[in-house]
Write an enzyme that holds these catalytic residues in place. Structure first.
Site, PDB file in Angstrom:
ATOM      1  CD  GLU A 137      -2.898  -1.166   0.052  1.00  0.00           C
ATOM      2  OE1 GLU A 137      -2.939  -0.171  -0.715  1.00  0.00           O
ATOM      3  OE2 GLU A 137      -3.599  -2.186  -0.133  1.00  0.00           O
ATOM      4  CG  ASP A 269     -21.085   5.670   6.883  1.00  0.00           C
ATOM      5  OD1 ASP A 269     -22.278   6.032   6.933  1.00  0.00           O
ATOM      6  OD2 ASP A 269     -20.562   5.213   5.855  1.00  0.00           O
ATOM      7  CG  ASP A 324     -26.141   6.231   8.275  1.00  0.00           C
ATOM      8  OD1 ASP A 324     -27.100   7.022   8.259  1.00  0.00           O
ATOM      9  OD2 ASP A 324     -25.795   5.546   7.300  1.00  0.00           O
ATOM     10  CG  HIS A 400     -17.287   4.330   3.321  1.00  0.00           C
ATOM     11  ND1 HIS A 400     -18.589   4.073   2.967  1.00  0.00           N
ATOM     12  CD2 HIS A 400     -16.510   3.885   2.294  1.00  0.00           C
ATOM     13  CE1 HIS A 400     -18.600   3.466   1.777  1.00  0.00           C
ATOM     14  NE2 HIS A 400     -17.356   3.361   1.360  1.00  0.00           N
ATOM     15  CG  ASP A 403     -21.128  10.037   4.395  1.00  0.00           C
ATOM     16  OD1 ASP A 403     -20.975  11.177   3.908  1.00  0.00           O
ATOM     17  OD2 ASP A 403     -21.620   9.087   3.766  1.00  0.00           O
TER      18      ASP A 403
END
Length: 421
Positions: A137, A269, A324, A400, A403
């Site tokens: 990564e 979320d 959420d 994600h 939010d």
């Protein structure tokens, strides 16, 4: 591939196709960008286990930006490779620490995170030389100078027949990343191999796996270009430009003195199969208009029980978490499990844009450990209409933790009685 007991393994049957150049290249840099399920990490793991057993003086250093992400990624991939090659009896893989030892010679695989730079630069091998470096990564490494420091760890003389090599594997979310300019846009160089791979070269995917990508191709072509085909992500019109990466110790007395009255904020979320459940952990200095992002949770396939367990183990079970509101049953269940201070976020007309507008007035300082938050905020852009013109609505992607941040910031952006309804 032959070991001391004369065991012979077919690499084509074990590794599969699509990586012949990767397998045989001996230059300084192997740089592989690829989609999900493109076998790049698994192939790298198989290569390292195989080659360490072939070359008695070789040792490997495996790097990710943060140490805590290694166990669930590279460490797991290398354990898988050892098992797939059927050579478990030759390897010591202790459960108590991240390190692997090839028993016949004492060669080692070391694991380090960039969040502890002293441990990266102070490795002394007991057998042979530290000749190979795998950066998984690699997209997470935002500063080219950090890579240069890692590159310098692979130096000195190596035994005859060995070679020094740095391998980078990553998903190419952002075409403006330094990796593109340094390696992919560089003139031809015998010391550089660049590859782009995707799920189409993975002959072990079943029909259900392939259907995920076909659905993505139809419903989200922008993500399919990157996550499906391994092409560079084109990032224009980012929503948040008011951020920087920076180390800070939010628990220190000095930090508290500099930010009196700072308040914590947490947002959650929900996700499951394709989307991660995401917990955002921040500190808000209203006077200085600064947000400090200090921790995150970002995992797929989490049940409510798993979410509770993870948040509890992170030490945030007693915090006020705004979640959420589209998942009232999940919120009720998490309260029953012990997250008694969880509240539903208040959604309504224009709530997304209102939350974005409010956050844009702050400077956001992100601790480097929050790699998923950095990836999202780097790629969270305004959407376009059918003519390619920007509209006042963010994309439904890389959102994600974005939010979750909005939910966590509601206490400040809306107050206790504000409502869009």
């Amino acid at each position: 591939m032959t070991y001391q007991n004369k065991r012979v393994i077919s690499l084509q049957q074990t590794v599969g196709k699509g990586y012949a150049q990767f397998w045989h290249f001996k230059g300084r840099y192997r740089v592989v960008k690829g989609s999900r399920a493109s076998k790049k990490s698994k192939t790298a793991a198989l290569w390292y286990v195989t080659k360490i057993m072939e070359h008695k003086g070789a040792n490997l250093l495996v790097i990710r930006k943060t140490f805590r992400t290694l166990k669930g990624s590279c460490y797991t991939e290398l354990k898988w490779a050892i098992k797939r090659l059927g050579v478990e009896e030759f390897w010591d893989v202790p459960k108590s620490e991240l390190e692997m030892t090839y028993l016949p010679t004492g060669q080692k695989i070391y694991f380090r995170g960039l969040d502890d730079p002293l441990k990266v630069t102070s490795i002394t091998v007991e057998v042979g030389s530290l000749c190979w470096l795998w950066i998984e990564e690699a997209y997470e490494i935002m500063k080219e100078e950090d890579f240069d420091i890692l590159d310098e760890t692979i130096r000195g003389q190596v035994e005859e027949g060995l070679f020094k090599q740095v391998t980078l594997t990553f998903n190419p979310w952002n075409e403006h990343h330094w990796i593109k300019k340094r390696f992919f846009d560089a003139p031809p160089d015998p010391d550089i191999l660049v590859m782009t791979t995707n799920y189409l070269c993975n002959e072990w995917l079943d029909e259900a796996d392939k259907k995920v990508f076909e659905t993505m191709k139809k419903n989200n072509p922008r993500r399919y270009r990157v996550a499906g085909l391994g092409e560079w992500g084109i990032v224009e019109g980012v929503v948040f430009e008011n951020w920087e990466e920076g180390y800070f110790d939010h628990t220190s007395d000095e930090f508290k003195k500099q930010h009196p009255g700072i308040k914590s904020a947490f947002g959650l979320d929900f996700g499951y199969t394709n989307d991660p459940s995401a917990l955002w952990c921040g500190l808000v200095d209203l006077q200085k208009k600064e947000i400090f992002v200090f921790d995150e949770m970002y995992q797929q396939g989490m049940s409510n029980e798993a979410i509770y367990k993870e948040i509890y183990e992170m030490g945030y079970a007693k915090e006020r978490i705004r979640a959420d509101s589209a998942e009232p049953k999940s919120i009720d269940r998490l309260r029953e499990l012990g997250l008694v201070n969880m509240k539903a976020a208040r959604k309504g007309k224009d709530s997304v844009n209102h939350g974005i507008d409010y956050i844009q007035d702050f400077k956001i300082i992100i601790h480097p450990r929050c790699v998923n938050f950095i990836t999202e905020i780097s790629n969270y852009t305004w959407d376009t209409d059918k003519f390619g013109r920007r509209i006042n609505k963010p994309i439904d992607d890389f959102n994600h933790l974005m939010d979750a941040m909005r939910y966590g910031m509601e206490e400040f952006s809306m107050g206790e009685i504000f409502s869009f309804d």
